[in-house]
Design a protein around this motif. Structure first.
Motif, PDB file in Angstrom:
ATOM      1  N   ASP A  68       0.829  -1.212   0.000  1.00 27.62           N
ATOM      2  CA  ASP A  68       0.000   0.000   0.000  1.00 27.62           C
ATOM      3  C   ASP A  68       0.860   1.258   0.000  1.00 27.62           C
ATOM      4  OD1 ASP A  68      -2.324  -1.513   0.060  1.00 27.62           O
ATOM      5  OD2 ASP A  68      -2.390  -1.565   2.247  1.00 27.62           O
ATOM      6  N   LEU A  69       1.966   1.223   0.748  1.00 24.83           N
ATOM      7  CA  LEU A  69       2.865   2.377   0.783  1.00 24.83           C
ATOM      8  C   LEU A  69       3.531   2.596  -0.569  1.00 24.83           C
ATOM      9  CD1 LEU A  69       4.537   1.879   4.287  1.00 24.83           C
ATOM     10  CD2 LEU A  69       2.984   3.717   3.625  1.00 24.83           C
ATOM     11  N   ALA A  70       3.812   1.496  -1.286  1.00 24.16           N
ATOM     12  CA  ALA A  70       4.414   1.618  -2.615  1.00 24.16           C
ATOM     13  C   ALA A  70       3.449   2.301  -3.582  1.00 24.16           C
ATOM     14  CB  ALA A  70       4.808   0.239  -3.139  1.00 24.16           C
ATOM     15  N   VAL A  71       2.170   1.933  -3.500  1.00 22.56           N
ATOM     16  CA  VAL A  71       1.158   2.574  -4.351  1.00 22.56           C
ATOM     17  C   VAL A  71       1.037   4.054  -3.999  1.00 22.56           C
ATOM     18  CG1 VAL A  71      -1.295   2.634  -4.942  1.00 22.56           C
ATOM     19  CG2 VAL A  71      -0.124   0.435  -4.696  1.00 22.56           C
ATOM     20  N   ALA A  72       1.041   4.355  -2.688  1.00 25.42           N
ATOM     21  CA  ALA A  72       0.952   5.751  -2.250  1.00 25.42           C
ATOM     22  C   ALA A  72       2.153   6.553  -2.736  1.00 25.42           C
ATOM     23  CB  ALA A  72       0.859   5.810  -0.722  1.00 25.42           C
ATOM     24  N   ALA A  73       3.343   5.930  -2.708  1.00 26.43           N
ATOM     25  CA  ALA A  73       4.550   6.610  -3.185  1.00 26.43           C
ATOM     26  C   ALA A  73       4.469   6.877  -4.686  1.00 26.43           C
ATOM     27  CB  ALA A  73       5.783   5.768  -2.865  1.00 26.43           C
ATOM     28  N   LEU A  74       3.917   5.920  -5.429  1.00 24.50           N
ATOM     29  CA  LEU A  74       3.760   6.100  -6.876  1.00 24.50           C
ATOM     30  C   LEU A  74       2.802   7.250  -7.179  1.00 24.50           C
ATOM     31  CD1 LEU A  74       4.233   5.184  -9.791  1.00 24.50           C
ATOM     32  CD2 LEU A  74       2.361   3.546  -9.502  1.00 24.50           C
ATOM     33  N   VAL A  75       1.684   7.288  -6.456  1.00 20.06           N
ATOM     34  CA  VAL A  75       0.713   8.371  -6.644  1.00 20.06           C
ATOM     35  C   VAL A  75       1.343   9.716  -6.289  1.00 20.06           C
ATOM     36  CG1 VAL A  75      -1.473   9.328  -5.817  1.00 20.06           C
ATOM     37  CG2 VAL A  75      -1.277   6.877  -6.271  1.00 20.06           C
ATOM     38  N   ALA A  76       2.118   9.740  -5.200  1.00 21.92           N
ATOM     39  CA  ALA A  76       2.785  10.980  -4.789  1.00 21.92           C
ATOM     40  C   ALA A  76       3.773  11.439  -5.854  1.00 21.92           C
ATOM     41  CB  ALA A  76       3.496  10.770  -3.459  1.00 21.92           C
ATOM     42  N   GLY A  77       4.518  10.487  -6.432  1.00 26.77           N
ATOM     43  CA  GLY A  77       5.482  10.841  -7.472  1.00 26.77           C
ATOM     44  C   GLY A  77       4.812  11.397  -8.714  1.00 26.77           C
ATOM     45  N   VAL A  78       3.717  10.769  -9.133  1.00 25.44           N
ATOM     46  CA  VAL A  78       2.981  11.247 -10.309  1.00 25.44           C
ATOM     47  C   VAL A  78       2.411  12.637 -10.043  1.00 25.44           C
ATOM     48  CG1 VAL A  78       0.944  10.839 -11.745  1.00 25.44           C
ATOM     49  CG2 VAL A  78       2.451   8.931 -11.148  1.00 25.44           C
ATOM     50  N   THR A  79       1.863  12.829  -8.840  1.00 22.24           N
ATOM     51  CA  THR A  79       1.304  14.135  -8.468  1.00 22.24           C
ATOM     52  C   THR A  79       2.378  15.206  -8.473  1.00 22.24           C
ATOM     53  OG1 THR A  79      -0.321  13.023  -7.063  1.00 22.24           O
ATOM     54  CG2 THR A  79       0.000  15.377  -6.706  1.00 22.24           C
ATOM     55  N   TRP A  80       3.546  14.871  -7.946  1.00 17.16           N
ATOM     56  CA  TRP A  80       4.675  15.808  -7.910  1.00 17.16           C
ATOM     57  C   TRP A  80       5.073  16.242  -9.322  1.00 17.16           C
ATOM     58  CZ3 TRP A  80      10.325  13.986  -6.720  1.00 17.16           C
ATOM     59  CH2 TRP A  80      11.172  15.104  -6.674  1.00 17.16           C
ATOM     60  N   LEU A  81       5.213  15.277 -10.217  1.00 16.26           N
ATOM     61  CA  LEU A  81       5.610  15.591 -11.595  1.00 16.26           C
ATOM     62  C   LEU A  81       4.533  16.404 -12.311  1.00 16.26           C
ATOM     63  CD1 LEU A  81       7.167  12.156 -12.636  1.00 16.26           C
ATOM     64  CD2 LEU A  81       8.386  14.263 -12.074  1.00 16.26           C
ATOM     65  N   MET A  82       3.272  16.069 -12.058  1.00 17.42           N
ATOM     66  CA  MET A  82       2.172  16.762 -12.727  1.00 17.42           C
ATOM     67  C   MET A  82       2.123  18.236 -12.320  1.00 17.42           C
ATOM     68  SD  MET A  82      -1.903  15.905 -12.546  1.00 17.42           S
ATOM     69  CE  MET A  82      -1.980  16.382 -10.807  1.00 17.42           C
ATOM     70  N   PHE A  83       2.198  18.497 -11.015  1.00 18.00           N
ATOM     71  CA  PHE A  83       2.137  19.884 -10.553  1.00 18.00           C
ATOM     72  C   PHE A  83       3.423  20.646 -10.880  1.00 18.00           C
ATOM     73  CE2 PHE A  83      -1.352  18.390  -7.758  1.00 18.00           C
ATOM     74  CZ  PHE A  83      -2.295  19.340  -8.125  1.00 18.00           C
ATOM     75  N   THR A  84       4.539  19.943 -10.973  1.00 19.96           N
ATOM     76  CA  THR A  84       5.774  20.602 -11.404  1.00 19.96           C
ATOM     77  C   THR A  84       5.615  21.147 -12.814  1.00 19.96           C
ATOM     78  OG1 THR A  84       7.182  19.202 -10.015  1.00 19.96           O
ATOM     79  CG2 THR A  84       8.227  20.267 -11.893  1.00 19.96           C
ATOM     80  N   GLY A  85       5.049  20.326 -13.692  1.00 19.57           N
ATOM     81  CA  GLY A  85       4.824  20.772 -15.066  1.00 19.57           C
ATOM     82  C   GLY A  85       3.864  21.946 -15.145  1.00 19.57           C
ATOM     83  N   LEU A  86       2.805  21.902 -14.338  1.00 22.41           N
ATOM     84  CA  LEU A  86       1.819  22.988 -14.360  1.00 22.41           C
ATOM     85  C   LEU A  86       2.416  24.296 -13.848  1.00 22.41           C
ATOM     86  CD1 LEU A  86      -1.360  21.082 -13.090  1.00 22.41           C
ATOM     87  CD2 LEU A  86      -0.914  21.929 -15.410  1.00 22.41           C
ATOM     88  N   LEU A  87       3.185  24.229 -12.764  1.00 26.79           N
ATOM     89  CA  LEU A  87       3.794  25.449 -12.225  1.00 26.79           C
ATOM     90  C   LEU A  87       4.877  25.990 -13.158  1.00 26.79           C
ATOM     91  CD1 LEU A  87       4.040  24.749  -8.386  1.00 26.79           C
ATOM     92  CD2 LEU A  87       2.503  26.314  -9.584  1.00 26.79           C
ATOM     93  N   TYR A  88       5.562  25.096 -13.841  1.00 30.30           N
ATOM     94  CA  TYR A  88       6.549  25.553 -14.824  1.00 30.30           C
ATOM     95  C   TYR A  88       5.860  26.355 -15.931  1.00 30.30           C
ATOM     96  CZ  TYR A  88       9.313  25.272 -19.097  1.00 30.30           C
ATOM     97  OH  TYR A  88       9.947  25.575 -20.275  1.00 30.30           O
TER      98      TYR A  88
END
Length: 264
Positions: A158-178
């Motif tokens: 479950d923590l691995a899935v949460a980490a994957l979701v967190a990573g995708v969210t991080w990359l997505m918002f990084t692109g939007l803020l850029y």
């Protein structure tokens, strides 16, 4: 061998003398870490007498931990998981590559390297701080500290899935803020926002800070503020979901331990 078995029982605090030795190890660990931390203070480094006192104390601690390390390697064939190994040197070699043994070695080896290899002396301060790693060996003496490792292991999927979701969210918002801030010339904390978000790699670190809930930057464009509104909501989930998974696994382990005690 009887003497090796007796040494193992002593090191594992299965005797009265072993319990006192374990307390001595606790004291030595915290003293070693304290000396490593205080050794970074400039006033201590500039005081000749304090520096000499620290050197003597560190030498005594290294000798003590070296003796403990040698004793644990010597008694390691008595560990339950390696009693089936008839080859004593092989059992000791297996122990030397365990986590705790490597931590023990990494906390004393730099001292010997600095003493016998002059070219290593310039890294002495960095090597000193490696002694902080010895705090990780407290798990060997305090079984309760290993509970967190069991909790993580139980909820690992479950923590691995949460980490994957967190990573995708991080990359997505990084692109939007850029996209929203790359042309923002407003100065925030003595630096234009466009310089902070000038490219995707540069935007990663700032977005990660914002996702953690800390907001040192506020001079966003209107579009950037809109993105931040949703990012704050997602950030709550990024922090809250792993916390909930950990608490659930912890409660399950406590419940199982309580049930086992009741049945016994």
């Amino acid at each position: 061998l009887e003497w090796r078995r007796a040494l193992f029982c002593f090191l594992e605090a299965q005797t009265r003398a072993g319990v006192w030795f374990e307390r001595l190890v606790f004291t030595a660990i915290f003293l070693s870490v304290s000396l490593a931390a205080l050794g970074t203070v400039r006033t201590v480094q500039d005081d000749v007498y304090m520096e000499e006192g620290f050197f003597v104390a560190e030498t005594l601690l290294v000798v003590f931990f070296t003796a403990e390390y040698v004793a644990r390697v010597t008694a390691s064939p008595e560990k339950p998981q390696w009693r089936y190994i008839k080859n004593v040197p092989l059992a000791r070699a297996k122990y030397m590559f365990t986590f705790h043994a490597l931590v023990d070695l990494s906390s004393i080896a730099p001292w010997y390297l600095a003493r016998f290899l002059p070219q290593v002396d310039r890294y002495d301060e960095m090597f000193r701080l490696l002694r902080i790693l010895r705090l990780l060996t407290l798990e060997r003496h305090l079984p309760g500290m290993s509970l967190f490792r069991h909790v993580v292991k139980r909820g690992s999927s479950d923590l691995a899935v949460a980490a994957l979701v967190a990573g995708v969210t991080w990359l997505m918002f990084t692109g939007l803020l850029y996209l929203t801030e790359r042309s923002n010339t407003t100065v925030d904390a003595d630096l234009p926002m466009s310089q902070r978000f000038s490219n995707f790699p540069s935007s990663l670190s700032y977005t990660l800070i914002l996702l953690s809930g800390d907001y040192p930057l506020v001079q966003f464009t209107s579009a950037g503020r809109f993105v931040n509104f949703f990012m704050i909501i997602c950030a709550q989930g990024i922090v809250g979901i792993p916390t909930a998974i950990t608490i659930t696994a912890f409660r399950a382990l406590v419940r199982e331990a309580s049930l086992a005690r009741t049945q016994s």
